[in-house]
Design a protein around this motif. Sequence first.
Motif, PDB file in Angstrom:
ATOM      1  N   ALA A  81      72.177  -0.532   2.236  1.00 30.02           N
ATOM      2  CA  ALA A  81      72.200  -0.689   0.780  1.00 30.02           C
ATOM      3  C   ALA A  81      70.816  -0.449   0.183  1.00 30.02           C
ATOM      4  CB  ALA A  81      72.705  -2.083   0.417  1.00 30.02           C
ATOM      5  N   PHE A  82      69.781  -0.981   0.826  1.00 34.38           N
ATOM      6  CA  PHE A  82      68.422  -0.789   0.313  1.00 34.38           C
ATOM      7  C   PHE A  82      67.971   0.667   0.426  1.00 34.38           C
ATOM      8  CE2 PHE A  82      67.820  -5.457   1.002  1.00 34.38           C
ATOM      9  CZ  PHE A  82      67.392  -5.763  -0.284  1.00 34.38           C
ATOM     10  N   SER A  83      68.446   1.375   1.435  1.00 35.64           N
ATOM     11  CA  SER A  83      67.990   2.747   1.650  1.00 35.64           C
ATOM     12  C   SER A  83      68.762   3.769   0.827  1.00 35.64           C
ATOM     13  CB  SER A  83      68.115   3.112   3.135  1.00 35.64           C
ATOM     14  OG  SER A  83      69.474   3.174   3.532  1.00 35.64           O
ATOM     15  N   ARG A  84      69.984   3.422   0.409  1.00 36.99           N
ATOM     16  CA  ARG A  84      70.830   4.408  -0.263  1.00 36.99           C
ATOM     17  C   ARG A  84      71.061   4.133  -1.746  1.00 36.99           C
ATOM     18  NH1 ARG A  84      69.706   7.091   3.526  1.00 36.99           N
ATOM     19  NH2 ARG A  84      71.124   8.335   4.832  1.00 36.99           N
ATOM     20  N   TYR A  85      70.895   2.904  -2.176  1.00 37.16           N
ATOM     21  CA  TYR A  85      71.227   2.564  -3.559  1.00 37.16           C
ATOM     22  C   TYR A  85      70.025   1.962  -4.275  1.00 37.16           C
ATOM     23  CZ  TYR A  85      75.914   2.999  -1.593  1.00 37.16           C
ATOM     24  OH  TYR A  85      77.029   3.460  -0.950  1.00 37.16           O
ATOM     25  N   ARG A  86      70.010   2.137  -5.578  1.00 34.00           N
ATOM     26  CA  ARG A  86      69.003   1.521  -6.430  1.00 34.00           C
ATOM     27  C   ARG A  86      69.714   0.599  -7.404  1.00 34.00           C
ATOM     28  NH1 ARG A  86      66.668   2.680  -2.926  1.00 34.00           N
ATOM     29  NH2 ARG A  86      64.955   4.163  -2.586  1.00 34.00           N
ATOM     30  N   PHE A  87      69.307  -0.656  -7.428  1.00 28.49           N
ATOM     31  CA  PHE A  87      69.955  -1.627  -8.299  1.00 28.49           C
ATOM     32  C   PHE A  87      68.898  -2.559  -8.874  1.00 28.49           C
ATOM     33  CE2 PHE A  87      70.241  -2.805  -3.840  1.00 28.49           C
ATOM     34  CZ  PHE A  87      69.663  -4.066  -3.806  1.00 28.49           C
ATOM     35  N   LEU A  88      69.290  -3.321  -9.872  1.00 31.56           N
ATOM     36  CA  LEU A  88      68.358  -4.193 -10.570  1.00 31.56           C
ATOM     37  C   LEU A  88      67.785  -5.245  -9.623  1.00 31.56           C
ATOM     38  CD1 LEU A  88      67.106  -4.990 -13.307  1.00 31.56           C
ATOM     39  CD2 LEU A  88      69.066  -6.522 -13.645  1.00 31.56           C
ATOM     40  N   GLY A  89      66.484  -5.264  -9.514  1.00 31.52           N
ATOM     41  CA  GLY A  89      65.818  -6.256  -8.679  1.00 31.52           C
ATOM     42  C   GLY A  89      65.807  -5.934  -7.205  1.00 31.52           C
ATOM     43  N   ASP A  90      66.080  -4.679  -6.832  1.00 34.25           N
ATOM     44  CA  ASP A  90      66.141  -4.342  -5.410  1.00 34.25           C
ATOM     45  C   ASP A  90      64.792  -4.519  -4.718  1.00 34.25           C
ATOM     46  OD1 ASP A  90      65.053  -2.292  -6.855  1.00 34.25           O
ATOM     47  OD2 ASP A  90      66.000  -0.685  -5.709  1.00 34.25           O
ATOM     48  N   LYS A  91      63.718  -4.101  -5.373  1.00 32.11           N
ATOM     49  CA  LYS A  91      62.396  -4.238  -4.763  1.00 32.11           C
ATOM     50  C   LYS A  91      61.971  -5.699  -4.669  1.00 32.11           C
ATOM     51  CE  LYS A  91      60.765   0.331  -6.162  1.00 32.11           C
ATOM     52  NZ  LYS A  91      59.728   1.093  -6.914  1.00 32.11           N
ATOM     53  N   HIS A  92      62.331  -6.477  -5.694  1.00 33.05           N
ATOM     54  CA  HIS A  92      61.995  -7.902  -5.663  1.00 33.05           C
ATOM     55  C   HIS A  92      62.781  -8.617  -4.569  1.00 33.05           C
ATOM     56  CE1 HIS A  92      59.692  -7.567  -9.358  1.00 33.05           C
ATOM     57  NE2 HIS A  92      60.704  -6.903  -9.897  1.00 33.05           N
ATOM     58  N   LEU A  93      64.043  -8.253  -4.403  1.00 33.76           N
ATOM     59  CA  LEU A  93      64.860  -8.859  -3.353  1.00 33.76           C
ATOM     60  C   LEU A  93      64.335  -8.480  -1.975  1.00 33.76           C
ATOM     61  CD1 LEU A  93      67.345 -10.476  -2.508  1.00 33.76           C
ATOM     62  CD2 LEU A  93      68.708  -8.383  -2.726  1.00 33.76           C
ATOM     63  N   PHE A  94      63.922  -7.227  -1.840  1.00 36.38           N
ATOM     64  CA  PHE A  94      63.375  -6.766  -0.565  1.00 36.38           C
ATOM     65  C   PHE A  94      62.097  -7.526  -0.226  1.00 36.38           C
ATOM     66  CE2 PHE A  94      61.396  -3.595   2.292  1.00 36.38           C
ATOM     67  CZ  PHE A  94      62.453  -3.406   3.164  1.00 36.38           C
ATOM     68  N   PHE A  95      61.249  -7.727  -1.231  1.00 36.95           N
ATOM     69  CA  PHE A  95      60.009  -8.478  -1.010  1.00 36.95           C
ATOM     70  C   PHE A  95      60.307  -9.936  -0.686  1.00 36.95           C
ATOM     71  CE2 PHE A  95      56.538 -11.121  -2.698  1.00 36.95           C
ATOM     72  CZ  PHE A  95      55.496 -10.655  -1.912  1.00 36.95           C
ATOM     73  N   TRP A  96      61.321 -10.501  -1.338  1.00 40.84           N
ATOM     74  CA  TRP A  96      61.681 -11.893  -1.068  1.00 40.84           C
ATOM     75  C   TRP A  96      62.136 -12.071   0.375  1.00 40.84           C
ATOM     76  CZ3 TRP A  96      66.580 -13.930   0.147  1.00 40.84           C
ATOM     77  CH2 TRP A  96      66.631 -15.326   0.196  1.00 40.84           C
ATOM     78  N   LEU A  97      62.869 -11.086   0.894  1.00 45.57           N
ATOM     79  CA  LEU A  97      63.285 -11.149   2.291  1.00 45.57           C
ATOM     80  C   LEU A  97      62.075 -11.208   3.216  1.00 45.57           C
ATOM     81  CD1 LEU A  97      66.254  -8.603   2.410  1.00 45.57           C
ATOM     82  CD2 LEU A  97      66.389 -11.066   2.792  1.00 45.57           C
TER      83      LEU A  97
END
Length: 266
Positions: A87-103
């Motif tokens: 999902a992170f590699s194929r789609y762009r959605f609201l807050g994706d970078k923030h969610l990735f950083f939170w992980l």
Amino acid sequence: MSKRKVIPLLIYILFLLVPIYWLLNMSFKSNTEILGGLTLFPQDFTLANYKVIFTDPSWYTGYLNSLYYVSLNTVISLSVALPAAYAFSRYRFLGDKHLFFWLLTNRMAPPAVFLLPFFQLYSSIGLFDTHIAVALAHCLFNVPLAVWILEGFMSGVPKEIDETAYIDGYSFPKFFVKIFIPLIGSGIGVTAFFCFMFSWVELLLARTLTSVNAKPIAAVMTRTVSASGIDWGVLAAAGVLTILPGMLVIWFVRNHVAKGFALGRV
């Protein structure tokens, strides 16, 4: 490579191997010989220390417990991380970078931060001293790492492959299992290696969340301390056997790890 560069490298490798050799050397000695003086080789070679581990249920059960929850954690981490990384590699959605950083921030936190919440939670729901408790606790650290590594490998796969598969009539599950996963086999191998190694060497959570039934080998090794002193020979033999699983995992995924370093994601 010139001799000027080779010699320091050999000295460094030798320096790293000395503790491992000394551990192996001690495992074939009796306590009397270990405490009697410094010897480079066993004067009275014995396998009694290994016999204790393989015949005492409390010892070999510790190894089985560790292997069980480590394998369980690796499977769970990969099962959760694969679709998340896709999902992170194929789609762009609201807050994706923030969610990735939170992980990733979860991975940065020390295990001691989550020790008390895990202990109280598992005690209240009856998961204390179970293999699944340790496996799930380790997922908090392994899943973010797995998502981060797999996302890098998946981003290297052209999106045109996805589109071509859909045109050919592949459903997403069929495409993901039969086409996409084989393309990132190296990434899965690298991820499994890091998940396995973290869960195998982690002690604080594994020791606190278990007592008898799921006690890991690292906790069992503390049994060598008694009123009569430390059983150095058995402790050394246990240490040697603890190193072996990691060595086997490294051997099987060595090419995948090298590729991961080459891609700059590991």
